[in-house]
Design an enzyme around this catalytic site. Structure first.
Site, PDB file in Angstrom:
ATOM      1  N   LYS A  76      27.773 -54.541  12.713  1.00  0.00           N
ATOM      2  CA  LYS A  76      27.417 -54.486  11.300  1.00  0.00           C
ATOM      3  C   LYS A  76      28.661 -54.438  10.426  1.00  0.00           C
ATOM      4  CE  LYS A  76      22.927 -52.270  12.044  1.00  0.00           C
ATOM      5  NZ  LYS A  76      22.094 -51.057  11.809  1.00  0.00           N
ATOM      6  N   ASP A  99      32.024 -42.547  14.119  1.00  0.00           N
ATOM      7  CA  ASP A  99      30.651 -42.062  14.264  1.00  0.00           C
ATOM      8  C   ASP A  99      30.626 -40.606  13.836  1.00  0.00           C
ATOM      9  OD1 ASP A  99      28.116 -41.315  14.948  1.00  0.00           O
ATOM     10  OD2 ASP A  99      28.210 -42.013  17.024  1.00  0.00           O
ATOM     11  N   SER A 199      23.685 -36.094  -5.040  1.00  0.00           N
ATOM     12  CA  SER A 199      22.450 -36.632  -5.606  1.00  0.00           C
ATOM     13  C   SER A 199      21.993 -35.781  -6.771  1.00  0.00           C
ATOM     14  CB  SER A 199      21.343 -36.671  -4.546  1.00  0.00           C
ATOM     15  OG  SER A 199      20.095 -37.026  -5.128  1.00  0.00           O
ATOM     16  N   TYR A 236      16.151 -31.864   1.531  1.00  0.00           N
ATOM     17  CA  TYR A 236      17.058 -32.913   1.071  1.00  0.00           C
ATOM     18  C   TYR A 236      17.899 -32.454  -0.122  1.00  0.00           C
ATOM     19  CZ  TYR A 236      18.792 -37.280  -0.830  1.00  0.00           C
ATOM     20  OH  TYR A 236      19.611 -38.260  -1.329  1.00  0.00           O
ATOM     21  N   LYS A 240      22.214 -32.071  -0.427  1.00  0.00           N
ATOM     22  CA  LYS A 240      23.049 -32.618  -1.495  1.00  0.00           C
ATOM     23  C   LYS A 240      23.772 -31.513  -2.262  1.00  0.00           C
ATOM     24  CE  LYS A 240      23.016 -35.698   0.015  1.00  0.00           C
ATOM     25  NZ  LYS A 240      24.019 -36.728   0.341  1.00  0.00           N
ATOM     26  N   SER A 272      17.501 -48.674  -0.613  1.00  0.00           N
ATOM     27  CA  SER A 272      18.453 -48.190   0.382  1.00  0.00           C
ATOM     28  C   SER A 272      17.962 -48.412   1.795  1.00  0.00           C
ATOM     29  CB  SER A 272      18.723 -46.692   0.165  1.00  0.00           C
ATOM     30  OG  SER A 272      19.492 -46.149   1.202  1.00  0.00           O
TER      31      SER A 272
END
Length: 384
Positions: A76, A99, A199, A236, A240, A272
């Protein structure tokens, strides 16, 4: 549209509500920030798709001496290299493999950069990963569940975010690259920039009392026992919040004369690849329908989201002191952070998270302790 823009400008001094978010997503975006990057080295971690790839294209158009894209997948990454060169004409892009789910890979990457990377002027930490199942990393860190808007009653559709990838490994690599960032800043007329993607959802989170008062909040959040539905709605935003805590705590501890500015950025709600697992699941889900509707009505393109990353990297040079520890909104400007972050409780938790983070990462790399000693100070306001 004018009314929407005026309302959005006013909303940054008020509590950031869901309506503010919707209006923000419908408001016009500024053009991408530009700068002369000749002679500079730019590193974008998580650059093979989405906002990371689009930000890399913008940087390529600014003709840096070196543009390094760091990806987990070589295949990729090579595809991204070809796309960047084809669309921008820039042929100075390099692919490096890392990674973030493996601490050994992160430390090896940092060692390679120390030997081959030279000075580093801009670091953009954009990598993240989401999984549909509970899974610890090979280093023993548990995953953290992700809760997305509109999914409050759909426990079957929760996603799990790797605490290691999204926070610990991001913090580890950022710290390990401080010597190269500072060296570049000392030789340049402008401080280097460290950009960490956060975020806007952190405006809607106040951590649970057990997390706020814990002496080891990361261990609490990363534990399997904590990954139960009643706690998942906030997971989540919490992840952030940790990114923002890191940027602000690091800024507090950087010496005032250190030519390095750490900045947190929200790219806004964008289409996304991060959410592709939602659509890969063959089962019917109201959450999938809600997400599809939300994307259709509100989502920006990855290119539009990438503009905030670029602003964090090259914008605001006329007031560098304000950029240090700042939070760049989804419209490419500095905004005040969430009320909890500014509160005494938030400050205390920020310092506790920082201490736990450094304790963990000292056990990962023997270079963390010297970097903390040589480049950072204990702020007067620290509780540690």
């Amino acid at each position: 549209m004018v009314i929407l823009l005026i309302y959005h400008q006013l909303s940054i001094i008020m509590k950031y509500s869901f309506l503010d978010y919707v209006i923000g997503q419908w408001s016009a975006l500024p053009l991408v920030e530009t700068a002369d990057l000749s002679g500079k080295t730019v590193l974008v971690v998580g650059a093979n798709v989405g906002i990371g790839l689009e930000a890399s294209k913008h940087f390529a158009r600014m003709q840096p001496a070196r543009l390094i894209i760091a990806c987990r997948s070589e295949a990729k990454g090579k595809a991204a290299l070809a796309e960047i060169e084809q669309e921008t004409g820039y042929n100075g892009c390099e692919l490096w493999i890392v990674d973030l789910a493996k601490f050994a890979s992160v430390t090896a990457f940092a060692d390679k950069f120390e030997k081959e990377g030279g000075d580093l002027h801009i670091l953009v930490m954009n990598a993240a990963i989401a999984l549909p199942i509970y899974q610890p990393t090979s280093d023993g860190w548990e995953t953290v569940l992700v809760y997305l808007i509109f999914c409050a009653r759909s426990y079957d559709s929760y996603l799990r975010f790797r605490l290691q990838v999204n926070y610990l490994a991001t913090s580890l690599l950022s710290l390990l690259l401080i010597p190269q960032l500072v060296a570049a800043g000392r030789k340049s007329s402008t401080p280097s920039r460290m950009v960490i993607v956060s975020s806007g959802v952190l405006y809607w989170i106040t951590p649970a009392e057990e997390v706020k008062t814990s002496s080891k909040p990361l261990k609490t959040l990363g534990s399997e026992d904590w990954c139960i539905p009643e706690h998942m709605r906030s997971r989540y935003p919490e992840s952030k919040l940790l990114n923002l805590f890191f940027v602000r705590a690091l800024t507090d501890r950087l010496q005032t004369i250190t030519p390095l500015s750490a900045v947190a950025v929200t790219p806004g709600f964008c289409y996304s690849q991060l959410r592709r697992v939602w659509y890969e699941k063959p089962t019917f889900s109201f959450a999938k329908i809600a997400l599809a509707i939300q994307e259709r009505l509100l989502a920006w393109t990855p290119e539009q989201g990438s503009r905030q990353l670029v602003f964090g990297a090259v914008g605001g040079r006329d007031n560098e002191e304000n950029m240090k520890g700042g939070f760049v909104s989804s419209h490419g400007r500095l905004v005040e952070v969430a009320d909890f972050v500014l509160s005494d409780e938030g400050r205390k938790m920020q310092d506790t998270v920082w201490k736990e983070t450094i304790d963990i990462l000292r056990g990962v790399s023997d270079k963390i302790a010297p970097i903390v000693q040589d480049y950072l100070v204990v702020p007067d306001s620290s509780i540690n």
